[in-house]
Design a protein around this motif. Sequence first.
Motif, PDB file in Angstrom:
ATOM      1  N   UNK A   1       0.838  -1.209   0.000  1.00  0.00           N
ATOM      2  CA  UNK A   1       0.000   0.000   0.000  1.00  0.00           C
ATOM      3  C   UNK A   1       0.870   1.254   0.000  1.00  0.00           C
ATOM      4  N   UNK A   2       1.780   1.357  -0.959  1.00  0.00           N
ATOM      5  CA  UNK A   2       2.692   2.493  -1.043  1.00  0.00           C
ATOM      6  C   UNK A   2       2.048   3.639  -1.817  1.00  0.00           C
TER       7      UNK A   2
ATOM      8  N   UNK B   1      10.050   2.823   2.834  1.00  0.00           N
ATOM      9  CA  UNK B   1       8.941   3.779   2.730  1.00  0.00           C
ATOM     10  C   UNK B   1       7.726   3.267   3.496  1.00  0.00           C
ATOM     11  N   UNK B   2       7.469   1.972   3.366  1.00  0.00           N
ATOM     12  CA  UNK B   2       6.330   1.374   4.067  1.00  0.00           C
ATOM     13  C   UNK B   2       6.507   1.458   5.583  1.00  0.00           C
ATOM     14  N   UNK B   3       7.711   1.218   6.053  1.00  0.00           N
ATOM     15  CA  UNK B   3       7.966   1.245   7.496  1.00  0.00           C
ATOM     16  C   UNK B   3       7.862   2.661   8.050  1.00  0.00           C
ATOM     17  N   UNK B   4       8.365   3.646   7.287  1.00  0.00           N
ATOM     18  CA  UNK B   4       8.329   5.030   7.746  1.00  0.00           C
ATOM     19  C   UNK B   4       6.934   5.639   7.658  1.00  0.00           C
TER      20      UNK B   4
END
Length: 516
Positions: A219-220, A508-511
Amino acid sequence: MEGTIFSLVPAILMLILVLVTRRVILSLGIGIIVGAFMLTQMDIGAGLGLIWSIFAGIFVSEGALNTGNLYLLSFLFLLGVATAFMTASGGSRAFGKWAVERIRTRKGAKLVPSILGIIIFIDDYFNALAVGQVARPVTDRYKVSRAKLAYYIDSTSAPITVISPISSWGAYIIGTIGSILAANEISNYQAFEAFVLMIPANFYVFAALLLVFLTIYLRLDIGPMKAHENRAKDTGELHNPDRGDVPGDLNNEFKEHDNGKISHLIWPIVTLIIGTVGMMVYTGIQSSEGTADILSIFANTNVNISLFAGGIISVVTALVLYVGQPSPKSGLLHVFLQGLKAMLPAIYILIAAWMIGDIISRLQTGEYLAQQFSQADINISYLPLIIFLLSGFMALSTGTSWGTFGIMLPIAGEIAAVTDPSFLLPALSAVLAGSVFGDHCSPISDTTILSSTGAGANHIDHVLTQLPYAIIAAVAASVGYVVLGLTGQVWVPLLLSLIIVLITALIIHKLNPEKG
């Protein structure tokens, strides 16, 4: 000013204006005017005459109708009409209801255009428009923004077509490779074999395709795409309401029929596919001069007339199905006119893009960039990277992958053949990769325009929301080309490029984790 650094002015000015004003027609128009005046030494009368001549040339060339352009423009109108009848009949709504029962998540809805984009590999135009028509009812049901749908369409259509030998692009590229091999007296492999061997070195294509599926599963929503997706999920607004009309949008233009069936959507699309592909094969055979193998058929096919024929069949099918429905229903003329009206934004942008492309061609912008490249003293190890970046900028500036192929493939082939023949295939692959990258970033690319049309998205919204994803894939590909140049390996840098995309996506997903 032709063939000099000043030839870059209209293209750069247009790109800056697009980013600043976000008004694509205005930006294209200013670029056309500035370029025309540059070509006529600032003579206002001659400049206006040149603009008219270029505009008229879209429709009439050398005293005859420019049938290729007319067929494509007519197909867009036909697609609008077919879509209008499919919508008015209730077919789109029925398909949406059917899909909701089987596709139960937004993730599943996003997979529909992504997988279809890979399956329909025969032509990028056909891919962009057909996938949008099939997937839009599903993605609309799950409140997937039109900008995200356009990204899925665009980032699968050109990448899969450029690596498919049985496609309009593949056939053209194979033919070009054959002439390059002959010109440089290279007999180690034939053109088709060379094309197949080049596929793994097209790092950008694989990076872009991987990123498409990572954006679905992780889900980026990066950059401006996040605002579009949040608005779609929170308010149901699938495109930016401040942008005005979007191509192919028929919302609230007429009441959908209450007794619509899935067949009212499926059959017009099926006949579109069968009619288009059948006509592509027929025209390819007619032009193959006795060598009717699969590659010669797709090399010689007439895509635009095939799309037109498929469009006619699709409209007739949709019309017959609509007429057979009981009253009350919207009038035939009203639905027909709304279908034409829905495609006008795409027609305007495409015509303006053709005009600026003609201006840039007359200014010899591509030739200037190619000349600067060929005259530079380049370390052979960095040849693939430099070719990738230059091809990307050329496609971005000119809006044409095929034009970039035509200019850069022979130059890259000649340089590699003279300096180090082992770099020939990687260099040619870098041209293809860079051209697709530039195409993805260019507001005047016809493929980008048709992707936004197929998705029913505002064109400049599509360009700006796709840009961050294209840059991520391009950076990963660039690292791959550096490693390729230093090691001479292909599979290791390909794997490295994909790992970079994966790690970037995970970071990017983690942040910034997304929900829903």
